[in-house]
Design a protein around this motif. Structure first.
Motif, short mmCIF file in Angstrom:
data_model
loop_
_atom_site.label_atom_id
_atom_site.label_comp_id
_atom_site.label_asym_id
_atom_site.label_seq_id
_atom_site.Cartn_x
_atom_site.Cartn_y
_atom_site.Cartn_z
N UNK A 154 7.46 -28.66 -25.69
CA UNK A 154 6.36 -28.11 -26.47
C UNK A 154 6.19 -26.64 -26.14
N UNK A 155 5.78 -25.86 -27.13
CA UNK A 155 5.57 -24.43 -26.95
C UNK A 155 4.22 -24.07 -27.57
N UNK A 156 3.49 -23.19 -26.89
CA UNK A 156 2.22 -22.69 -27.41
C UNK A 156 2.21 -21.17 -27.37
N UNK A 157 1.90 -20.56 -28.51
CA UNK A 157 1.70 -19.12 -28.58
C UNK A 157 0.20 -18.89 -28.36
N UNK A 158 -0.12 -18.40 -27.17
CA UNK A 158 -1.49 -18.49 -26.68
C UNK A 158 -2.34 -17.26 -26.92
N UNK A 159 -1.74 -16.18 -27.45
CA UNK A 159 -2.54 -14.97 -27.62
C UNK A 159 -3.19 -14.56 -26.30
N UNK A 160 -4.46 -14.18 -26.37
CA UNK A 160 -5.18 -13.78 -25.15
C UNK A 160 -6.13 -14.86 -24.67
N UNK A 197 3.81 -21.94 -22.24
CA UNK A 197 2.80 -21.02 -22.75
C UNK A 197 3.43 -19.64 -22.91
N UNK A 198 3.45 -19.14 -24.14
CA UNK A 198 3.93 -17.78 -24.41
C UNK A 198 2.68 -16.95 -24.73
N UNK A 199 2.23 -16.16 -23.77
CA UNK A 199 0.93 -15.49 -23.90
C UNK A 199 1.00 -14.15 -24.62
N UNK A 200 -0.17 -13.59 -24.87
CA UNK A 200 -0.26 -12.31 -25.55
C UNK A 200 0.05 -11.12 -24.67
#
Length: 232
Positions: A154-160, A197-200
């Motif tokens: 699973x992958x999440x584009x988490x922004x800030x 988690x791919x963060x901002x």
């Protein structure tokens, strides 16, 4: 799944191009400051065709290039309605001191086509299935985008909303620490540990790693959590 990520602008906000693979349609997540050239180069290098720009929130370091990127490729931008106003008035999301840094003026405009995100929405774009979670706290309209990989994981584009070792700051207009705590408790902690988690801003992490070591998650049962977090 192919993910091409790179930091952009003075605040080094992460921009991501996401596609099923090389030579496929893609979505662009958070086209921020100085993002037009690296996006164009990544599209060419990986032979990608953009179909949409997805915005995790409205702060200018994440959306500054959205109009030229969207209009130049004839694609829509997706943003939560609570943050849409920042596309035309970016100073809405900046402190007084930050506004002074820009001389009290920072001009932006909406792309020709803007679509609004809702909590729990399922987006089928570029051959990807993305779930939208409304995650207020950093801004009123912050969201994350989650997807499950065909090969597992699973992958999440988490922004800030969530970083490696930290969270988005809550001391700017529209931010609220109590709301952020609720978001972290109800939207982040229930996710599986193997969620990438791919963060901002900054490096990638996992929910499991943050559950064990992120002080803002460890302290969720406390009455208060010290510190303003990161981000613009």
């Amino acid at each position: 799944m192919l993910v091409v990520g790179f930091p952009t602008g003075a605040f080094q906000a992460n921009c991501y191009l996401v596609a099923p693979g090389e030579g496929e349609p893609c979505v662009i997540v958070d086209p921020g400051q100085d993002a037009v050239e690296p996006i164009t180069e990544a599209l060419r290098k990986h032979r990608l065709s953009p179909v949409a720009a997805l915005l995790t929130h409205g702060h200018f370091d994440h959306v500054f290039a959205v109009a030229p990127v969207c209009d130049g490729n004839d694609i829509p931008a997706w943003i939560h309605p609570e943050d849409r106003g920042m596309l035309t008035d970016p100073l809405q999301g900046i402190s007084l001191g930050g506004a002074d840094f820009f001389g009290g003026k920072l001009e932006m405009r909406e792309p020709k086509e803007v679509r609004e995100l809702t909590d729990g929405a399922a987006l089928d774009l570029a051959g990807l299935s993305l779930t939208v979670d409304h995650t207020p706290g950093h801004t009123r309209g912050s969201v994350v985008f989650r997807t499950e990989l065909d090969e597992g994981g699973r992958v999440m584009f988490a922004g800030d909303t969530l970083f490696a070792g930290s969270i988005g700051r809550t001391d700017l207009p529209g931010g609220d620490m109590r709301t952020m705590n609720t978001t972290l408790r109800t939207k982040m902690l229930p996710l599986p540990d193997d969620t990438v988690v791919l963060p901002g801003h900054g490096p990638s992490t996992t929910i499991g790693r943050e559950r064990m070591s992120n002080p803002f998650l460890l302290g969720l049962d406390d009455e208060t959590i010290a510190g303003p977090g990161r981000g613009l």
